[in-house]
Design an enzyme around this catalytic site. Structure first.
Site, mmCIF file in Angstrom:
data_model
loop_
_atom_site.group_PDB
_atom_site.id
_atom_site.type_symbol
_atom_site.label_atom_id
_atom_site.label_comp_id
_atom_site.label_asym_id
_atom_site.label_seq_id
_atom_site.Cartn_x
_atom_site.Cartn_y
_atom_site.Cartn_z
ATOM 1 N N SER A 169 0.859 -1.184 0.000
ATOM 2 C CA SER A 169 0.000 0.000 0.000
ATOM 3 C C SER A 169 0.892 1.230 0.000
ATOM 4 O O SER A 169 2.042 1.173 0.462
ATOM 5 C CB SER A 169 -0.893 0.015 1.242
ATOM 6 O OG SER A 169 -1.565 1.257 1.392
ATOM 7 N N TYR A 206 -1.399 -0.447 10.451
ATOM 8 C CA TYR A 206 -1.658 -0.747 9.052
ATOM 9 C C TYR A 206 -0.475 -0.356 8.170
ATOM 10 O O TYR A 206 0.005 -1.157 7.355
ATOM 11 C CB TYR A 206 -2.912 -0.020 8.572
ATOM 12 C CG TYR A 206 -3.260 -0.301 7.126
ATOM 13 C CD1 TYR A 206 -3.840 -1.511 6.753
ATOM 14 C CD2 TYR A 206 -3.007 0.643 6.128
ATOM 15 C CE1 TYR A 206 -4.145 -1.781 5.428
ATOM 16 C CE2 TYR A 206 -3.321 0.386 4.801
ATOM 17 C CZ TYR A 206 -3.890 -0.821 4.453
ATOM 18 O OH TYR A 206 -4.180 -1.082 3.143
#
Length: 254
Positions: free
Chosen positions: A142, A155
């Site tokens: 990501s 995350y």
């Protein structure tokens, strides 16, 4: 691109991006193994897309469980006899919180699914691909794993770990016919995006104030991510190994 006769394993297949990838690979002729924590979600994906049951396996797997991963991979191997592509799309965002307010339990859960789930799937599929002397693995990083965005200590760092696990495995397998790469999306128009934006309220941030879309002025679509995934796992990308392919519409340009 032609995936006729190729077996493609998708984790997180019940999600927005997972469903789009299932559709794309099916259109390209692949045999599909759709995996998610809920078998109902992947069965709904298969039904909604009209996938042929003769060419589709639907299974439930908690990727954070070693026993569950071993069982799921064995089921896929028993069904199809081989695994040509593994795409590790299963992941959770976790809550939005400052580092000092982020609970250890929440952080452990994010790592269990995102990092250890990706590790366990690779660990159990790699021997199958190595025996075949062929295969492609695509992990989901990501933009959050490349830049230190606020309120996502677990995350963001979990995605950074995935990107570098990808490089480790790519280096180890470069000579045996198995390629390992990562794809790092920016904002993608999915339910997860809506969940994350809504969670910003927990840290007093209004919905749009922590979202940088970039010069294209819109989030990506699941189909756009699926298109890149199909290329990365195809023979057309045969010399791509250990890469982290950024698909963000330019949001990280500055």
């Amino acid at each position: 691109m032609d995936y006729t006769g190729k077996v493609v394993v998708l984790t997180g297949a019940g999600g927005g991006i997972g469903s789009a990838m299932a559709k794309k690979f099916s259109q390209l002729g692949a045999e599909l193994a759709l995996l998610d924590v809920s078998i109902e979600s992947v069965q709904k994906t298969a039904q909604r897309l009209g996938l042929d049951p003769a060419h589709t396996f639907c299974g439930a797997v908690d990727v954070s469980s070693e026993e569950a991963v071993k069982a799921a991979v064995a089921q896929v191997k028993d069904r199809f006899g081989r695994i040509d592509v593994l795409i590790n799309a299963a992941g959770i965002p976790g809550p939005s919180a400052r580092t000092e307010d982020y609970s250890f339990e929440a952080a452990k859960k994010v790592y269990a699914v995102n990092v250890f789930g990706t590790f366990l799937m690779m660990q159990n599929v790699l021997p199958i691909m190595q025996a075949q002397h062929s295969g492609a693995i695509l992990n989901f990083g990501s933009c959050s794993g490349m830049f230190g965005y606020p309120y996502e200590i677990a995350y963001g760092s979990s995605k950074a770990a995935i990107i570098f696990m990808t490089k480790n495995a790519a280096n180890e397998n470069g000579k045996n016919g198995v390629r390992v790469n990562a794809i790092s999306p920016g904002w993608v128009d999915t339910n997860m995006m809506k969940t994350v934006i809504d969670s910003y309220k927990d840290v007093g941030v209004e919905s749009g104030d922590n979202v940088t879309i970039g010069p294209m002025g819109r989030p990506g679509t699941p189909e756009e991510i699926a298109n890149v995934a199909a290329f990365m796992c195809s023979e057309e990308a045969s010399y791509v190994n250990g890469a982290n392919f950024l698909v963000d519409g330019g949001m990280t340009l500055g």
